[in-house]
Design a protein around this motif. Structure first.
Motif, PDB file in Angstrom:
ATOM      1  N   SER A  11       0.851  -1.181   0.000  1.00 31.70           N
ATOM      2  CA  SER A  11       0.000   0.000   0.000  1.00 31.70           C
ATOM      3  C   SER A  11       0.885   1.229   0.000  1.00 31.70           C
ATOM      4  O   SER A  11       2.091   1.155   0.257  1.00 31.70           O
ATOM      5  CB  SER A  11      -0.898   0.018   1.238  1.00 31.70           C
ATOM      6  N   LEU A  12       0.284   2.379  -0.262  1.00 31.76           N
ATOM      7  CA  LEU A  12       1.026   3.627  -0.186  1.00 31.76           C
ATOM      8  C   LEU A  12       1.575   3.834   1.211  1.00 31.76           C
ATOM      9  O   LEU A  12       2.697   4.302   1.386  1.00 31.76           O
ATOM     10  CB  LEU A  12       0.124   4.794  -0.586  1.00 31.76           C
ATOM     11  N   ALA A  13       0.795   3.454   2.225  1.00 34.85           N
ATOM     12  CA  ALA A  13       1.269   3.583   3.606  1.00 34.85           C
ATOM     13  C   ALA A  13       2.501   2.714   3.848  1.00 34.85           C
ATOM     14  O   ALA A  13       3.449   3.130   4.518  1.00 34.85           O
ATOM     15  CB  ALA A  13       0.155   3.205   4.579  1.00 34.85           C
ATOM     16  N   GLY A  14       2.507   1.510   3.304  1.00 34.39           N
ATOM     17  CA  GLY A  14       3.658   0.628   3.467  1.00 34.39           C
ATOM     18  C   GLY A  14       4.886   1.160   2.763  1.00 34.39           C
ATOM     19  O   GLY A  14       6.005   1.098   3.292  1.00 34.39           O
ATOM     20  N   LEU A  15       4.696   1.716   1.560  1.00 33.02           N
ATOM     21  CA  LEU A  15       5.817   2.318   0.843  1.00 33.02           C
ATOM     22  C   LEU A  15       6.386   3.490   1.639  1.00 33.02           C
ATOM     23  O   LEU A  15       7.606   3.653   1.738  1.00 33.02           O
ATOM     24  CB  LEU A  15       5.353   2.796  -0.532  1.00 33.02           C
ATOM     25  N   GLY A  16       5.491   4.286   2.221  1.00 24.27           N
ATOM     26  CA  GLY A  16       5.946   5.399   3.037  1.00 24.27           C
ATOM     27  C   GLY A  16       6.682   4.939   4.281  1.00 24.27           C
ATOM     28  O   GLY A  16       7.712   5.516   4.649  1.00 24.27           O
ATOM     29  N   ARG A  17       6.186   3.906   4.940  1.00 29.76           N
ATOM     30  CA  ARG A  17       6.840   3.406   6.150  1.00 29.76           C
ATOM     31  C   ARG A  17       8.266   2.956   5.860  1.00 29.76           C
ATOM     32  O   ARG A  17       9.170   3.134   6.682  1.00 29.76           O
ATOM     33  CB  ARG A  17       6.037   2.241   6.742  1.00 29.76           C
ATOM     34  N   ASN A  18       8.476   2.381   4.690  1.00 29.07           N
ATOM     35  CA  ASN A  18       9.836   1.966   4.334  1.00 29.07           C
ATOM     36  C   ASN A  18      10.748   3.179   4.207  1.00 29.07           C
ATOM     37  O   ASN A  18      11.856   3.204   4.752  1.00 29.07           O
ATOM     38  CB  ASN A  18       9.801   1.181   3.026  1.00 29.07           C
ATOM     39  N   LEU A  19      10.289   4.202   3.495  1.00 33.26           N
ATOM     40  CA  LEU A  19      11.085   5.413   3.327  1.00 33.26           C
ATOM     41  C   LEU A  19      11.350   6.091   4.663  1.00 33.26           C
ATOM     42  O   LEU A  19      12.484   6.486   4.967  1.00 33.26           O
ATOM     43  CB  LEU A  19      10.365   6.380   2.391  1.00 33.26           C
ATOM     44  N   TYR A  20      10.320   6.213   5.497  1.00 37.97           N
ATOM     45  CA  TYR A  20      10.491   6.907   6.766  1.00 37.97           C
ATOM     46  C   TYR A  20      11.446   6.137   7.683  1.00 37.97           C
ATOM     47  O   TYR A  20      12.224   6.727   8.433  1.00 37.97           O
ATOM     48  CB  TYR A  20       9.138   7.109   7.442  1.00 37.97           C
ATOM     49  N   GLY A  21      11.392   4.817   7.606  1.00 35.51           N
ATOM     50  CA  GLY A  21      12.338   4.021   8.385  1.00 35.51           C
ATOM     51  C   GLY A  21      13.770   4.242   7.942  1.00 35.51           C
ATOM     52  O   GLY A  21      14.691   4.297   8.761  1.00 35.51           O
ATOM     53  N   HIS A  22      13.949   4.383   6.634  1.00 34.83           N
ATOM     54  CA  HIS A  22      15.281   4.692   6.095  1.00 34.83           C
ATOM     55  C   HIS A  22      15.763   6.054   6.578  1.00 34.83           C
ATOM     56  O   HIS A  22      16.903   6.205   7.035  1.00 34.83           O
ATOM     57  CB  HIS A  22      15.224   4.655   4.571  1.00 34.83           C
ATOM     58  N   LEU A  23      14.904   7.056   6.490  1.00 36.14           N
ATOM     59  CA  LEU A  23      15.302   8.416   6.852  1.00 36.14           C
ATOM     60  C   LEU A  23      15.650   8.550   8.328  1.00 36.14           C
ATOM     61  O   LEU A  23      16.541   9.313   8.697  1.00 36.14           O
ATOM     62  CB  LEU A  23      14.175   9.400   6.511  1.00 36.14           C
ATOM     63  N   ALA A  24      14.957   7.802   9.175  1.00 38.28           N
ATOM     64  CA  ALA A  24      15.096   7.996  10.621  1.00 38.28           C
ATOM     65  C   ALA A  24      16.207   7.168  11.247  1.00 38.28           C
ATOM     66  O   ALA A  24      16.707   7.530  12.315  1.00 38.28           O
ATOM     67  CB  ALA A  24      13.767   7.681  11.314  1.00 38.28           C
ATOM     68  N   PHE A  25      16.605   6.062  10.624  1.00 36.79           N
ATOM     69  CA  PHE A  25      17.445   5.103  11.347  1.00 36.79           C
ATOM     70  C   PHE A  25      18.818   5.659  11.711  1.00 36.79           C
ATOM     71  O   PHE A  25      19.232   5.598  12.872  1.00 36.79           O
ATOM     72  CB  PHE A  25      17.610   3.806  10.542  1.00 36.79           C
ATOM     73  N   VAL A  26      19.546   6.177  10.757  1.00 37.98           N
ATOM     74  CA  VAL A  26      20.898   6.672  11.067  1.00 37.98           C
ATOM     75  C   VAL A  26      20.848   7.826  12.064  1.00 37.98           C
ATOM     76  O   VAL A  26      21.550   7.796  13.081  1.00 37.98           O
ATOM     77  CB  VAL A  26      21.651   7.056   9.777  1.00 37.98           C
ATOM     78  N   PRO A  27      20.029   8.870  11.843  1.00 35.46           N
ATOM     79  CA  PRO A  27      19.989   9.959  12.833  1.00 35.46           C
ATOM     80  C   PRO A  27      19.610   9.488  14.232  1.00 35.46           C
ATOM     81  O   PRO A  27      20.141   9.994  15.231  1.00 35.46           O
ATOM     82  CB  PRO A  27      18.923  10.907  12.263  1.00 35.46           C
ATOM     83  N   ALA A  28      18.709   8.522  14.321  1.00 36.03           N
ATOM     84  CA  ALA A  28      18.269   8.048  15.636  1.00 36.03           C
ATOM     85  C   ALA A  28      19.386   7.364  16.408  1.00 36.03           C
ATOM     86  O   ALA A  28      19.296   7.229  17.631  1.00 36.03           O
ATOM     87  CB  ALA A  28      17.090   7.094  15.485  1.00 36.03           C
ATOM     88  N   HIS A  29      20.437   6.928  15.718  1.00 33.08           N
ATOM     89  CA  HIS A  29      21.528   6.214  16.375  1.00 33.08           C
ATOM     90  C   HIS A  29      22.814   7.033  16.439  1.00 33.08           C
ATOM     91  O   HIS A  29      23.890   6.472  16.675  1.00 33.08           O
ATOM     92  CB  HIS A  29      21.766   4.876  15.671  1.00 33.08           C
ATOM     93  N   LEU A  30      22.697   8.333  16.263  1.00 32.28           N
ATOM     94  CA  LEU A  30      23.839   9.221  16.420  1.00 32.28           C
ATOM     95  C   LEU A  30      23.828   9.835  17.817  1.00 32.28           C
ATOM     96  O   LEU A  30      22.761  10.074  18.386  1.00 32.28           O
ATOM     97  CB  LEU A  30      23.800  10.330  15.365  1.00 32.28           C
ATOM     98  N   PRO A  31      24.989  10.122  18.381  1.00 32.01           N
ATOM     99  CA  PRO A  31      25.044  10.676  19.738  1.00 32.01           C
ATOM    100  C   PRO A  31      24.216  11.945  19.904  1.00 32.01           C
ATOM    101  O   PRO A  31      23.561  12.135  20.926  1.00 32.01           O
ATOM    102  CB  PRO A  31      26.538  10.951  19.939  1.00 32.01           C
ATOM    103  N   GLY A  32      24.205  12.821  18.891  1.00 36.47           N
ATOM    104  CA  GLY A  32      23.431  14.055  18.993  1.00 36.47           C
ATOM    105  C   GLY A  32      22.126  14.016  18.238  1.00 36.47           C
ATOM    106  O   GLY A  32      21.473  15.048  18.067  1.00 36.47           O
ATOM    107  N   GLY A  33      21.722  12.827  17.785  1.00 36.90           N
ATOM    108  CA  GLY A  33      20.522  12.717  16.968  1.00 36.90           C
ATOM    109  C   GLY A  33      19.261  12.498  17.782  1.00 36.90           C
ATOM    110  O   GLY A  33      19.307  11.996  18.905  1.00 36.90           O
ATOM    111  N   ARG A  34      18.129  12.837  17.191  1.00 38.22           N
ATOM    112  CA  ARG A  34      16.838  12.592  17.826  1.00 38.22           C
ATOM    113  C   ARG A  34      15.767  12.571  16.751  1.00 38.22           C
ATOM    114  O   ARG A  34      15.872  13.270  15.735  1.00 38.22           O
ATOM    115  CB  ARG A  34      16.519  13.667  18.868  1.00 38.22           C
ATOM    116  N   THR A  35      14.765  11.744  16.964  1.00 39.00           N
ATOM    117  CA  THR A  35      13.610  11.719  16.083  1.00 39.00           C
ATOM    118  C   THR A  35      12.362  11.857  16.935  1.00 39.00           C
ATOM    119  O   THR A  35      12.340  11.447  18.100  1.00 39.00           O
ATOM    120  CB  THR A  35      13.538  10.404  15.277  1.00 39.00           C
ATOM    121  N   ARG A  36      11.347  12.439  16.345  1.00 36.93           N
ATOM    122  CA  ARG A  36      10.085  12.593  17.061  1.00 36.93           C
ATOM    123  C   ARG A  36       8.951  12.257  16.111  1.00 36.93           C
ATOM    124  O   ARG A  36       8.763  12.933  15.091  1.00 36.93           O
ATOM    125  CB  ARG A  36       9.919  14.012  17.602  1.00 36.93           C
TER     126      ARG A  36
END
Length: 276
Positions: free
Chosen positions: A12-37
Motif C-alpha cells: 500500500s502507499l502507507a507501506g511504501l511510506g513506512r519503508n522510506l520513513y524508516g530509512h530516513l530515521a534510522f541513522v539519525p536516531a543512532h547518532l550521539p546528537g541525533g533525535r527523532t520525534r
C-alpha cells in the motif's frame, strides 16, 4: 548477500511510506546528537549535524485552518537553527502543502519519482559491465566506511557529514538485527558503487543511496549491483522493491520493470510569515 523477510503485508502507499520513513530515521536516531520525534501529523528527524542530508520533516498530515501557520513554525523550530528539508510525498496532507511552503518563501529543491517493482516481474537480463564487478555486503567497519565515502562523493567537495554520520551509527548499522543492509561493488579491488536496502515492512525492500562516483559512471556498475541485489532479495522471499528515482535513473529503473506511483519533493529554506 543475505536478506531476511520479517512477515508479509499488503502492499500500500502507507507501506511504501513506512519503508522510506524508516530509512530516513534510522541513522539519525543512532547518532550521539541525533533525535527523532514521531508526532500525529509529522515525523521529525534531526541528526544533530550541521547539514540537511540527514535532517528532515516528513510524513506530513497537517490539518488546514486555524493554527496551520503556527504549526509550520513549531515544526521548523525543532531543528534549533540547523539546516533541514521538508520531504513531501503522495501521502502528504493537505494536497497543496507544497504550494503553501513556496508561498511562505521555501524553494523546491529536488523532485524524485516514487517507483515500485513486483519482483516476480523483474525484467531484462543481468547487465554487463566493461570491468568485472564483485558485489559484497558491508559487514565490517571498513566496508561500511567504503560505502559512506562513495555516498559522500555525491557532493563537491565530498560531504563530511555523510562519513561522520555513518561512522557515528556504525555499531547499530552492523548488527544482524539492523533493518538496513549496505552493499558495495568492487572493480579491480576498488569500491566503485554501492547501495542501501531497507528491509520491511513485511516483504517490501527499499532501495536508497544507489551511488557511483562520477569517474566510475557509464560502465554499468550501478545497474549490475542493483540487479544482483534484486535477484537476491527475490530469492530471500521479498515480493516488492521501492525507490525514489532521479531523472537520470528513470531509464534504468523502468528497464528493470519499476513502475511510478507518485512524486516525492524536497523543499528547503526558512519560512516567512504567511501572506494575506
Amino acid at each position: 548477500m543475505t536478506f531476511a523477510v520479517s512477515s508479509r503485508f499488503p502492499l500500500s502507499l502507507a507501506g511504501l511510506g513506512r519503508n522510506l520513513y524508516g530509512h530516513l530515521a534510522f541513522v539519525p536516531a543512532h547518532l550521539p546528537g541525533g533525535r527523532t520525534r514521531a508526532e500525529v501529523d509529522a515525523l521529525l528527524v534531526d541528526s544533530g549535524l550541521p547539514c540537511d542530508t540527514f535532517n528532515k520533516i516528513t510524513r506530513l498530515r497537517l490539518p488546514e485552518g486555524r493554527g496551520f501557520d503556527a504549526r509550520l513554525l513549531a515544526l521548523e523550530k525543532f531543528f534549533q537553527g540547523r539546516p533541514f528539508t521538508w520531504w513531501l510525498g503522495p501521502d502528504t496532507e493537505p494536497d497543496n502543502l507544497g504550494a503553501e511552503l513556496e508561498r511562505r518563501g521555501l524553494r523546491r529543491e529536488e523532485v524524485s519519482v516514487g517507483m515500485n517493482l513486483d519482483l516476480s516481474r523483474l525484467s531484462g537480463q543481468e547487465p554487463d559491465t566493461a570491468v568485472p564487478l564483485t558485489v559484497r555486503p558491508a559487514r565490517h567497519p571498513s566496508e561500511l566506511a567504503a560505502y559512506a565515502a562513495l555516498l559522500a562523493a555525491n557532493w563537491e567537495p565530498p560531504d563530511t557529514c555523510v562519513t561522520q554520520a555513518y561512522a557515528g551509527a556504525e555499531a547499530a548499522l552492523l548488527t544482524p538485527r539492523c533493518p538496513l543492509r549496505f552493499v558495495v561493488g568492487y572493480a579491480d579491488g576498488e569500491a566503485v558503487c554501492g547501495a542501501e536496502f531497507r528491509l520491511g515492512p513485511g516483504t517490501l525492500a527499499g532501495v536508497y543511496g544507489l551511488v557511483t562516483p562520477a569517474r566510475h559512471r557509464r560502465q554499468g556498475f550501478a545497474s549490475r549491483l542493483l540487479w544482483t541485489a534484486l535477484v537476491d532479495l527475490r530469492a530471500a522471499g521479498f515480493t516488492h522493491a521501492t525507490l525514489q528515482a532521479s531523472e537520470d535513473g528513470l531509464h534504468l529503473y523502468r528497464r528493470m520493470g519499476f513502475q511510478p506511483y507518485g512524486d516525492w519533493v524536497e523543499y528547503c529554506g526558512r519560512l516567512l510569515p504567511a501572506k494575506g
